[in-house]
Design a protein around this motif. Structure first.
Motif, short mmCIF file in Angstrom:
data_model
loop_
_atom_site.label_atom_id
_atom_site.label_comp_id
_atom_site.label_asym_id
_atom_site.label_seq_id
_atom_site.Cartn_x
_atom_site.Cartn_y
_atom_site.Cartn_z
N UNK A 35 -47.55 -27.46 -76.07
CA UNK A 35 -46.71 -26.48 -75.32
C UNK A 35 -45.09 -27.67 -74.90
N UNK A 36 -44.81 -26.20 -74.57
CA UNK A 36 -43.18 -27.05 -73.73
C UNK A 36 -43.06 -25.94 -72.52
N UNK A 37 -42.83 -26.98 -71.61
CA UNK A 37 -42.28 -26.21 -70.47
C UNK A 37 -40.88 -26.60 -69.57
N UNK A 38 -39.44 -25.45 -69.24
CA UNK A 38 -38.43 -25.13 -69.46
C UNK A 38 -38.15 -25.31 -67.96
N UNK A 39 -36.87 -25.81 -67.65
CA UNK A 39 -36.55 -25.49 -66.29
C UNK A 39 -35.40 -24.88 -66.47
#
Length: 272
Positions: free
Chosen positions: A263-267
Motif C-alpha cells: 500500500x502507499x500513504x499520501x500526505x
C-alpha cells in the motif's frame, strides 16, 4: 465519499463488515507510514487558535473509526473528529476514547464536500476506490479550504507471496484489472492523486505502508487471500484457481504462507 467498494482486501462481498474491519485494524495500524506524522504534527501545532481550542479533523469512509483511533494520539493538539461514512451501521459502531479528543458521526458521501474550518482531512483504504472526478473533487475541496489531506493504505498494485507459485502473477494481474473496472482508479490512485494535488499547488509526500502477513496473522491472511482470488476470478472466470486456493490455504494453515500486500500513504499539504 465512496462506500468502501470491494477491493479484494477482505472477504467476499462484505469488505466493510464490522468483523472484517476489526480483523484488519491491527495490521493497518502496523502498516501506516509513521514518517508522514512529523510534517503533519509541525503543521497542526500552528493551529492552537482553532475554534474551541480544538482542531477539526474529518475522516471520510471512516468505518468504525480505526483511523481516528490510530492518529488521534499522535497529534499534538486537542481535536474534534467528524467521522463520515455512507453506512449507518458502521457509524453506529464508531468509537473513540482518546483523552482530549471528541467526535461525532455523519452519514453521507463526497457530494458537495465542504471543508471550511477543517484542519485535516483523512481517509483509510478509500482512495483506490474512487474515480478520477472524485479525487479531483477531493483535491478541489482541500485546496479551497487550505486543508491538508492524509490519504492512507491505498493499494499499490503489488503482492508478494512466499513461497512463490506459478499462478501468482496471473491472479495478481486479474485482481489489478478488477480494481480498475469501470472508472475506478485502483492501483493508479496514488499516482493520480499526486498529480491532482500537485497541479493545485500542494506539496505531496508519499510513503510505503505494506501489510506484512505471516503465521501470526493467519486469520487475516486467509480472509485476505480468499477475497483477493475471488476478485481475480470475477475479472477472469477462466483462471484455474481450485488447486491453487487449496495449496495456498494448506500452506497458510501450516504457518508457511507469507504475504506482503503493498500500500502507499499520501500526505498533501497545500501552498501557504
Amino acid at each position: 465519499m465512496a462506500d468502501n467498494r470491494w477491493d479484494g482486501a477482505g472477504p467476499g462481498t462484505s469488505r466493510c463488515a464490522p468483523d472484517w474491519l476489526a480483523l484488519r485494524e491491527p495490521a493497518d495500524a502496523v502498516a501506516r507510514a509513521t514518517e508522514l506524522i512529523a510534517p503533519l504534527r509541525r503543521l497542526l501545532s500552528n493551529h492552537a487558535d482553532a475554534p474551541g481550542g480544538r482542531i477539526l479533523v474529518r475522516d471520510l469512509g471512516c468505518g468504525t473509526g480505526a483511523m481516528a483511533r490510530w492518529l488521534a494520539p499522535r497529534l499534538p493538539v486537542p481535536q474534534h473528529w467528524i467521522l463520515h461514512d455512507r453506512d449507518p451501521d458502521l457509524l453506529d459502531r464508531a468509537w473513540l476514547t482518546e483523552p482530549d479528543v471528541t467526535f461525532e458521526t455523519r452519514q453521507g458521501d463526497l457530494t458537495g464536500l465542504d471543508l471550511r474550518g477543517t484542519s485535516l482531512l483523512t481517509t483509510s483504504a478509500l482512495l483506490d476506490l474512487l474515480i478520477p472526478s472524485e479525487v479531483d473533487e477531493l483535491a478541489d475541496a482541500c485546496t479551497a479550504a487550505g486543508c491538508p489531506a492524509l490519504l492512507t493504505l491505498s493499494v499499490a498494485g503489488r503482492v508478494e507471496l512466499t513461497p512463490e507459485d506459478p499462478l501468482d502473477a496471473g491472479i495478481a494481474a486479474a485482481f489489478d484489472a478488477h480494481q480498475r473496472r469501470g472508472d475506478l482508479l485502483g492501483p493508479d490512485a496514488v499516482a493520480y492523486a499526486t498529480w491532482a494535488f500537485d497541479r493545485r499547488g500542494a506539496t505531496v509526500h508519499r510513503a510505503a505502508s505494506p501489510w506484512r502477513l505471516g503465521p501470526d496473522e493467519q486469520e487475516l491472511t486467509t480472509q485476505w487471500f480468499r477475497g483477493w482470488v475471488a476478485a481475480a476470478r470475477r475479472q477472469n472466470p477462466r483462471l484455474p484457481t481450485r488447486d491453487y486456493v487449496r495449496r495456498r490455504l494448506e500452506a497458510c494453515e501450516a504457518g508457511e504462507l507469507r504475504a506482503i500486500v503493498h500500500h502507499t500513504d499520501l500526505l498533501a499539504i497545500g501552498a501557504t
